[in-house]
Design an enzyme around this catalytic site. Structure first.
Site, PDB file in Angstrom:
ATOM      1  N   LYS A   1       0.818  -1.229   0.000  1.00 40.15           N
ATOM      2  CA  LYS A   1       0.000   0.000   0.000  1.00 40.15           C
ATOM      3  C   LYS A   1       0.836   1.256   0.000  1.00 40.15           C
ATOM      4  O   LYS A   1       0.432   2.284  -0.571  1.00 40.15           O
ATOM      5  CB  LYS A   1      -0.993   0.020   1.168  1.00 40.15           C
ATOM      6  CG  LYS A   1      -0.421  -0.318   2.530  1.00 40.15           C
ATOM      7  CD  LYS A   1      -0.420  -1.802   2.751  1.00 40.15           C
ATOM      8  CE  LYS A   1       0.419  -2.201   3.921  1.00 40.15           C
ATOM      9  NZ  LYS A   1      -0.166  -3.215   4.747  1.00 40.15           N
TER      10      LYS A   1
ATOM     11  N   LYS B   1      -3.704   3.294   3.050  1.00 36.60           N
ATOM     12  CA  LYS B   1      -4.885   2.548   2.586  1.00 36.60           C
ATOM     13  C   LYS B   1      -6.044   3.498   2.278  1.00 36.60           C
ATOM     14  O   LYS B   1      -6.772   3.314   1.298  1.00 36.60           O
ATOM     15  CB  LYS B   1      -5.290   1.522   3.654  1.00 36.60           C
ATOM     16  CG  LYS B   1      -4.246   0.413   3.821  1.00 36.60           C
ATOM     17  CD  LYS B   1      -4.492  -0.369   5.089  1.00 36.60           C
ATOM     18  CE  LYS B   1      -3.525  -1.524   5.241  1.00 36.60           C
ATOM     19  NZ  LYS B   1      -3.523  -2.099   6.592  1.00 36.60           N
TER      20      LYS B   1
HETATM   21  P1  NDP Z   1       7.975  -9.632   5.493  1.00 40.81           P
HETATM   22  O1  NDP Z   1       8.996  -8.759   6.121  1.00 40.81           O
HETATM   23  O2  NDP Z   1       7.428 -10.765   6.251  1.00 40.81           O
HETATM   24  O3  NDP Z   1       8.542 -10.179   4.111  1.00 40.81           O
HETATM   25  C1  NDP Z   1       9.294  -9.408   3.229  1.00 40.81           C
HETATM   26  C2  NDP Z   1      10.021 -10.342   2.287  1.00 40.81           C
HETATM   27  O4  NDP Z   1      10.708  -9.579   1.310  1.00 40.81           O
HETATM   28  C3  NDP Z   1      11.037 -11.223   2.994  1.00 40.81           C
HETATM   29  O5  NDP Z   1      10.973 -12.529   2.488  1.00 40.81           O
HETATM   30  C4  NDP Z   1      12.364 -10.585   2.608  1.00 40.81           C
HETATM   31  O6  NDP Z   1      13.455 -11.511   2.533  1.00 40.81           O
HETATM   32  C5  NDP Z   1      12.046 -10.059   1.230  1.00 40.81           C
HETATM   33  N1  NDP Z   1      12.892  -8.939   0.836  1.00 40.81           N
HETATM   34  C6  NDP Z   1      13.049  -7.742   1.455  1.00 40.81           C
HETATM   35  N2  NDP Z   1      13.927  -6.980   0.806  1.00 40.81           N
HETATM   36  C7  NDP Z   1      14.359  -7.715  -0.240  1.00 40.81           C
HETATM   37  C8  NDP Z   1      15.302  -7.501  -1.288  1.00 40.81           C
HETATM   38  N3  NDP Z   1      15.977  -6.354  -1.364  1.00 40.81           N
HETATM   39  N4  NDP Z   1      15.506  -8.467  -2.182  1.00 40.81           N
HETATM   40  C9  NDP Z   1      14.821  -9.639  -2.096  1.00 40.81           C
HETATM   41  N5  NDP Z   1      13.919  -9.906  -1.156  1.00 40.81           N
HETATM   42  C10 NDP Z   1      13.695  -8.950  -0.232  1.00 40.81           C
HETATM   43  O7  NDP Z   1       6.801  -8.651   5.019  1.00 40.81           O
HETATM   44  P2  NDP Z   1       5.264  -8.989   4.837  1.00 40.81           P
HETATM   45  O8  NDP Z   1       5.103 -10.250   4.108  1.00 40.81           O
HETATM   46  O9  NDP Z   1       4.557  -8.803   6.128  1.00 40.81           O
HETATM   47  O10 NDP Z   1       4.787  -7.766   3.907  1.00 40.81           O
HETATM   48  C11 NDP Z   1       5.071  -7.735   2.544  1.00 40.81           C
HETATM   49  C12 NDP Z   1       4.225  -6.652   1.891  1.00 40.81           C
HETATM   50  O11 NDP Z   1       2.845  -6.944   2.078  1.00 40.81           O
HETATM   51  C13 NDP Z   1       4.405  -5.251   2.479  1.00 40.81           C
HETATM   52  O12 NDP Z   1       4.249  -4.312   1.456  1.00 40.81           O
HETATM   53  C14 NDP Z   1       3.257  -5.126   3.469  1.00 40.81           C
HETATM   54  O13 NDP Z   1       2.877  -3.794   3.710  1.00 40.81           O
HETATM   55  C15 NDP Z   1       2.179  -5.869   2.740  1.00 40.81           C
HETATM   56  N6  NDP Z   1       1.112  -6.423   3.541  1.00 40.81           N
HETATM   57  C16 NDP Z   1       1.390  -7.168   4.644  1.00 40.81           C
HETATM   58  C17 NDP Z   1       0.391  -7.769   5.372  1.00 40.81           C
HETATM   59  C18 NDP Z   1       0.677  -8.615   6.559  1.00 40.81           C
HETATM   60  O14 NDP Z   1      -0.282  -9.085   7.203  1.00 40.81           O
HETATM   61  N7  NDP Z   1       1.916  -8.855   6.926  1.00 40.81           N
HETATM   62  C19 NDP Z   1      -1.021  -7.620   4.970  1.00 40.81           C
HETATM   63  C20 NDP Z   1      -1.214  -6.817   3.772  1.00 40.81           C
HETATM   64  C21 NDP Z   1      -0.182  -6.250   3.110  1.00 40.81           C
HETATM   65  P3  NDP Z   1      13.970 -12.310   3.863  1.00 40.81           P
HETATM   66  O15 NDP Z   1      12.812 -13.167   4.269  1.00 40.81           O
HETATM   67  O16 NDP Z   1      15.103 -13.097   3.390  1.00 40.81           O
HETATM   68  O17 NDP Z   1      14.288 -11.252   4.852  1.00 40.81           O
HETATM   69  N1  HSE Z   2       0.385  -3.894   9.108  1.00 38.54           N
HETATM   70  C1  HSE Z   2      -0.854  -3.989   8.425  1.00 38.54           C
HETATM   71  C2  HSE Z   2      -1.981  -4.092   9.431  1.00 38.54           C
HETATM   72  C3  HSE Z   2      -0.843  -5.188   7.538  1.00 38.54           C
HETATM   73  O1  HSE Z   2      -1.717  -4.384  10.607  1.00 38.54           O
HETATM   74  O2  HSE Z   2      -3.119  -3.855   9.071  1.00 38.54           O
HETATM   75  C4  HSE Z   2      -2.074  -5.303   6.667  1.00 38.54           C
HETATM   76  O3  HSE Z   2      -2.089  -4.299   5.714  1.00 38.54           O
END
Ligand code: NDP
Ligand code: HSE
Length: 436
Positions: free
Chosen positions: A105, A205
């Site tokens: 977002k 959002k």
């Molecule tokens: P995480 O931190 O759990 O995952 C991020 C991933 O990206 C990790 O696997 C990390 O690698 C990888 N990564 C980061 N930088 C790099 C890079 N330079 N090159 C390659 N890989 C990279 O984040 P989330 O899954 O929680 O969130 C991801 C996205 O989704 C964000 O934009 C967030 O705002 C959005 N989002 C999250 C929600 C949630 O509930 N968590 C809900 C809705 C949206 P490594 O694992 O090796 O560190």
């Molecule tokens: N950090 C966000 C939340 C993830 O707590 O709502 C979902 O967008």
């Protein structure tokens, strides 16, 4: 038909969840999409880290550019987060003719105008259902389901972490920091959790929701944001006594004077369904002129709820891949040349009701001074409670609910009340919405 090849950037909470859902429900998904959807490559920073998903059969890399430049990949799924690198990767993928699905977002709120323009030029889709309210299909509901309406306003609990914290504090008396740590461990929180608690994530959002609801450009810099860190147990209790709950709401309202875009803690009547949305659950109320108020509810964060939205976008991409780009659903619901730059109201012009709490000396005339100041700013009082002084104390808490006024008048009135010699400390102010 050949499977659609997907490259996933990020294998954390959402990336891991997405790989799991795609594998577990592969057959069901292929029946809906008309083709198999296969993750052929994925990127993460540290390939030795344990994953929540099975990466067997996926070509792993630490270089996300290998994915966006891979001619075999049809769709790039960006689940890495952040701004600059994510922007560069998404724009490169678009330039290479790939469709993009993202849950980011922050990226859409800040760089969406540029990204959608690039995508339109290349005739590719950029979908972002997971970017707002996790697993709730709110983008699709507004963009498609409500497209016959003029949307009047929307209001939502759109940050799961914040709602989880407020719920645990209210129901279990838990400490703020302790609940935040649990939200981080559960994968709900942003990489920088101040985004969750200070309203920045909800602001991102809300920017997206307002754009698709009113047909205005994405403009995060105009959103008024206030976090939940100053909410006290006292305010939670007094609000309950008065028949209200405190929720961290994102509110967008299309008024004759301009568009209100605001995120702040809000008192809402506890009889409203949305007041009873607890924990990590999100809910969004959308009011259209034809349909009236509609409410959407579900998990706002977490691996598989968010993956549900990512995968739904993937299915939509596959279904529309062969369609004429001119005839696809526009990225921001309205055709790009029909987006209108409506004025966004400055914070001082926002009109709302208020809850006020102040600490004052328990002596005659104090209440009269406070009500005189409010009257001087044309602010009517709806309800007033004066609490008994605590044992051995000479000061009392005064709690007031006001009728509608402007933020400007309220700021001026609060400054005068705080300057009274009989009033100690700051006046606590929480905005109040009836959501009727
Ligand atoms: P995480 O931190 O759990 O995952 C991020 C991933 O990206 C990790 O696997 C990390 O690698 C990888 N990564 C980061 N930088 C790099 C890079 N330079 N090159 C390659 N890989 C990279 O984040 P989330 O899954 O929680 O969130 C991801 C996205 O989704 C964000 O934009 C967030 O705002 C959005 N989002 C999250 C929600 C949630 O509930 N968590 C809900 C809705 C949206 P490594 O694992 O090796 O560190
Ligand atoms: N950090 C966000 C939340 C993830 O707590 O709502 C979902 O967008």
């Amino acid at each position: 038909m050949k499977p659609v090849k997907v490259g996933v950037i990020g294998l954390g909470t959402v990336g891991g969840g997405t790989v799991n859902v795609l594998k577990r429900n592969a057959q069901e998904i292929a029946r809906r999409a008309g083709r198999e959807i296969v993750v052929s490559r994925a990127a993460a920073r540290n390939l030795d880290q344990p994953r929540i998903c099975d990466t067997h059969g996926i070509d792993l890399t630490t270089d996300p550019f290998l994915i966006v430049n891979d001619p075999d990949i049809d769709v790039v799924v960006e689940l890495m987060g952040g701004y600059a690198l994510a922007r560069e990767l998404v724009l490169t993928a678009i330039e290479n003719g790939k469709h993009v699905v993202t849950a980011n977002k922050a990226l859409i709120a800040l760089h969406g105008n540029e990204i959608f323009a690039a995508a339109s030029r290349k005739g590719v889709m950029v979908l972002f259902e997971a970017a707002v309210a996790g697993g709730i299909p709110i983008i699709k509901a507004i963009r498609e389901g409500l497209s016959g309406n003029r949307i009047k306003w929307l209001a939502g609990i759109i940050n799961g972490t914040g709602n989880f914290i407020l719920t645990e504090m209210r129901d279990k008396g838990r400490d703020f920091a302790d609940v935040l740590a649990e939200a981080q461990a559960l994968g709900y929180a942003e990489a920088d959790p101040t985004f969750d608690v200070e309203g920045i994530d909800a602001g991102h959002k809300l920017t997206i929701l307002a754009s698709i609801a009113f047909g205005i450009p994405l403009q995060f810099d105009k959103v008024f944001t206030e976090g939940i860190t100053r909410i006290t147990r006292l305010d939670v209790e007094y609000a309950e006594e008065l028949g209200y709950r405190i929720k961290h709401l994102g509110i967008a309202r299309n008024t004759e004077q301009g568009v209100e875009l605001r995120v702040h803690p809000t008192l809402i009547p506890n009889r409203r369904l949305i007041a009873n949305v607890n924990g990590v659950m999100n809910a969004v109320l959308v009011c259209g002129d034809a349909v009236g108020p509609t409410l959407y509810y579900g998990a706002g964060a977490g691996a598989e709820p968010t993956a549900s939205a990512v995968v739904a976008d993937l299915v939509d991409v596959v279904r529309a891949m062969t369609s004429d780009p001119e005839n696809r659903v526009p990225h921001l619901a309205f055709h790009a040349d029909a987006i209108v730059d409506l004025p966004i109201l400055p914070a001082e012009e926002i009109r709302t009701a208020y809850y006020l709490r102040l600490t004052a000396e328990d002596k005659p005339g104090v209440l009269a001074d406070v009500t005189r100041i409010l009257a001087g700013h044309n602010i009517s009082i709806e309800a007033l409670i004066q609490k008994e002084p605590l044992k051995d104390q000479t000061s009392v808490s005064i709690i007031m609910l006001t009728q509608l006024t402007s933020e400007k008048e309220m700021n001026a009135a609060i400054a005068e009340i705080e300057a009274l010699a009989t009033v100690t400390g700051q006046v606590a102010r929480i905005r109040l919405e009836t959501l009727g």
